[in-house]
Write a protein that holds these residues in place. Structure first.
Motif, PDB file in Angstrom:
ATOM      1  N   PRO A 167     -16.933  11.797 -26.336  1.00 50.33           N
ATOM      2  CA  PRO A 167     -15.799  11.927 -25.397  1.00 50.33           C
ATOM      3  C   PRO A 167     -16.184  11.562 -23.964  1.00 50.33           C
ATOM      4  CG  PRO A 167     -15.918  13.835 -26.845  1.00 50.33           C
ATOM      5  CD  PRO A 167     -17.181  13.056 -27.053  1.00 50.33           C
ATOM      6  N   ARG A 168     -17.411  11.866 -23.561  1.00 50.89           N
ATOM      7  CA  ARG A 168     -17.852  11.548 -22.203  1.00 50.89           C
ATOM      8  C   ARG A 168     -18.021  10.040 -22.021  1.00 50.89           C
ATOM      9  NH1 ARG A 168     -19.410  15.734 -19.187  1.00 50.89           N
ATOM     10  NH2 ARG A 168     -20.794  14.435 -17.910  1.00 50.89           N
ATOM     11  N   ASN A 217     -14.461   8.448 -21.685  1.00 52.87           N
ATOM     12  CA  ASN A 217     -13.791   8.654 -20.404  1.00 52.87           C
ATOM     13  C   ASN A 217     -14.629   8.175 -19.219  1.00 52.87           C
ATOM     14  OD1 ASN A 217     -11.438   9.665 -18.989  1.00 52.87           O
ATOM     15  ND2 ASN A 217     -12.785  11.271 -18.176  1.00 52.87           N
ATOM     16  N   CYS A 218     -15.800   7.601 -19.487  1.00 51.07           N
ATOM     17  CA  CYS A 218     -16.723   7.156 -18.437  1.00 51.07           C
ATOM     18  C   CYS A 218     -17.164   8.328 -17.550  1.00 51.07           C
ATOM     19  CB  CYS A 218     -16.097   6.063 -17.581  1.00 51.07           C
ATOM     20  SG  CYS A 218     -17.314   5.003 -16.748  1.00 51.07           S
ATOM     21  N   ASP A 219     -17.317   9.504 -18.140  1.00 51.91           N
ATOM     22  CA  ASP A 219     -17.889  10.635 -17.412  1.00 51.91           C
ATOM     23  C   ASP A 219     -19.388  10.440 -17.218  1.00 51.91           C
ATOM     24  OD1 ASP A 219     -15.448  11.983 -17.232  1.00 51.91           O
ATOM     25  OD2 ASP A 219     -15.720  12.925 -19.190  1.00 51.91           O
ATOM     26  N   ALA A 259      -8.887   3.996 -20.557  1.00 54.52           N
ATOM     27  CA  ALA A 259      -9.057   5.235 -21.311  1.00 54.52           C
ATOM     28  C   ALA A 259      -7.750   6.030 -21.375  1.00 54.52           C
ATOM     29  CB  ALA A 259     -10.162   6.083 -20.688  1.00 54.52           C
ATOM     30  N   ARG A 260      -6.982   6.034 -20.288  1.00 53.60           N
ATOM     31  CA  ARG A 260      -5.705   6.752 -20.296  1.00 53.60           C
ATOM     32  C   ARG A 260      -4.738   6.152 -21.316  1.00 53.60           C
ATOM     33  NH1 ARG A 260      -6.722   7.045 -14.616  1.00 53.60           N
ATOM     34  NH2 ARG A 260      -5.406   5.208 -14.201  1.00 53.60           N
ATOM     35  N   HIS A 279     -12.247   1.196 -16.315  1.00 51.96           N
ATOM     36  CA  HIS A 279     -12.538   1.906 -17.560  1.00 51.96           C
ATOM     37  C   HIS A 279     -11.557   3.060 -17.754  1.00 51.96           C
ATOM     38  CE1 HIS A 279     -15.733   3.408 -20.545  1.00 51.96           C
ATOM     39  NE2 HIS A 279     -14.730   4.277 -20.611  1.00 51.96           N
ATOM     40  N   ARG A 280     -11.325   3.827 -16.712  1.00 52.19           N
ATOM     41  CA  ARG A 280     -10.472   5.010 -16.848  1.00 52.19           C
ATOM     42  C   ARG A 280      -8.994   4.657 -16.979  1.00 52.19           C
ATOM     43  NH1 ARG A 280     -13.924   9.096 -12.866  1.00 52.19           N
ATOM     44  NH2 ARG A 280     -15.496   9.563 -14.466  1.00 52.19           N
TER      45      ARG A 280
END
Length: 396
Positions: free
Chosen positions: A115-116, A119-121, A51-52, A47-48
């Motif tokens: 946003p979370r 970014n998979c926060d 996301a980048r 995922h990240r």
């Protein structure tokens, strides 16, 4: 509708392929292609990476951090990811609760949660089904009583996929028990670390801990975590389910699995020739491939609709998509015969490099077959989807 890709589409496909070749970790690719189990960190890592690049949420508009892709570009991305063997971007945050927040949330909720999610926060799970309230979702009994600036939530959710990893859960709760059942439901966002929440595992037939029971015992949820209006949650739930059912079609994944089926059917022999050349078995594979082509065409028709909103057609996609996925696993086991029976949990979980039987491709397929019995049930059982089609499309 023209189903041929334009020169621009083909250039976009080349860009996606180059990205996947450069960025998809080999260990993740092998896990997916060989049907081995993914861990929490595997999902988050992929995922990240996406996301980048700005590609973790293909359907999101640019204003919320999405790439602003067309429906065709999104289809190409999903197909190429499936072909390459990427882990899935889990739908609970990106494809399910996020569209609800975008459509019905307030400005503060959008600014904080989206946003979370991107970014998979936060790892999200879904709190819809309950014991006795699965297909008849509106009969749910989990209550949320408002006391000052909080809701006090009591009840139970079940079949909560990957809830053991979750930071947040989006829940349907009953906030008014005096009205028609669909009219007394609200949509809450709940922090899984809140006191009073208990998660208990449900171990499935393939011995995997994929789903859970979640209990709420006087759980305090801030009123600011209510999406939209109190008692309007059924509207938001139906909106979310349309997005979920469209995704369940999983055309790209089924195309990859069809190639895998053909590979093992070519390696297996019957009467001195590859099983795939057997007239009876070959006809089954051909028939399934035709059904998959028809499903892909229907998906393209739905996603290119002018308003881009999933309607009752999503039920058609859910039914055929889930049936095709099940048929693929059935034909895999039929092709393997007795070689598909051994079940090697240690190999699936990465504790052993190779299967005890010596056949790494065959080792996961019995568990894979059992796991995919669920696809015709989750997201609204196929029987319920047929009722939806009857009422909303056929007008009966």
């Amino acid at each position: 509708m023209d189903l041929d890709y334009t020169a621009t589409d083909l250039a976009f496909r080349d860009t996606v392929r180059a990205f996947l070749e450069a960025n998809l970790p080999t260990d993740l690719q092998q896990k997916v292609r060989m049907h081995r189990r993914l861990e929490r960190d595997d999902y988050v890592r992929w995922h990240r990476i996406c996301a980048r690049q700005g590609w973790a949420a293909p359907a999101w508009p640019v204003e919320f951090g999405g790439p602003g892709w067309s429906a065709t570009e999104r289809h190409i991305w999903e197909e190429e990811c499936a072909r390459a063997g990427t882990p899935p971007i889990l739908p609970f945050g990106v494809n399910m609760v996020a569209p609800v927040i975008m459509a019905f949330g307030n400005a503060a909720q959008k600014a904080y949660y989206l946003p979370r999610i991107l970014n998979c926060d936060d790892w999200w799970c879904q709190g819809y089904s309950e014991p006795g309230s699965g297909s008849d979702l509106a009969s749910l009994k989990t209550t949320a009583e408002r006391v000052g600036e909080h809701y006090i939530v009591n009840g139970q959710k079940t079949w909560t996929t990957l809830g053991q990893h979750a930071d947040m859960i989006f829940c349907l709760v009953r906030t008014d028990g005096t009205v028609r059942k669909q009219e007394g439901i609200s949509f809450l966002l709940i922090d899984m670390k809140t006191p009073g929440i208990t998660v208990r595992p449900i171990i499935m037939l393939d011995e995997e801990h994929e789903v859970n029971e979640v209990f709420f015992d006087n759980v305090k949820v801030p009123v600011e975590n209510l999406i939209g209006q109190e008692n309007k949650g059924w509207t938001y739930a139906k909106y979310l389910l349309g997005h979920e059912r469209t995704g369940i079609a999983a055309v790209g994944r089924s195309k990859r699995e069809l190639l895998f089926l053909k590979k093992i059917a070519t390696e297996q022999r019957k009467a001195g020739r590859p099983l795939l050349q057997d007239p009876v078995f070959g006809a089954k594979v051909a028939s399934l491939e035709i059904e998959l082509i028809a499903l892909e065409t229907t998906v393209l028709r739905v996603i290119t609709k002018a308003d881009h909103r999933p309607g009752p057609e999503a039920s058609l996609l859910k039914i055929r998509g889930s049936e095709i996925q099940q048929q693929l696993t059935e034909l895999m086991l039929e092709a393997l015969g007795p070689a598909g029976l051994p079940f090697d949990t240690d190999y699936l979980e990465g504790k052993r490099e190779h299967a005890l039987t010596g056949d790494d491709a065959a080792a996961p397929l019995a568990g894979y077959y059992f796991n995919f019995r669920k696809t015709s049930i989750y997201g609204g059982s196929n029987e319920i989807q047929k009722n939806i089609i009857t009422q909303m499309i056929l007008g009966l």
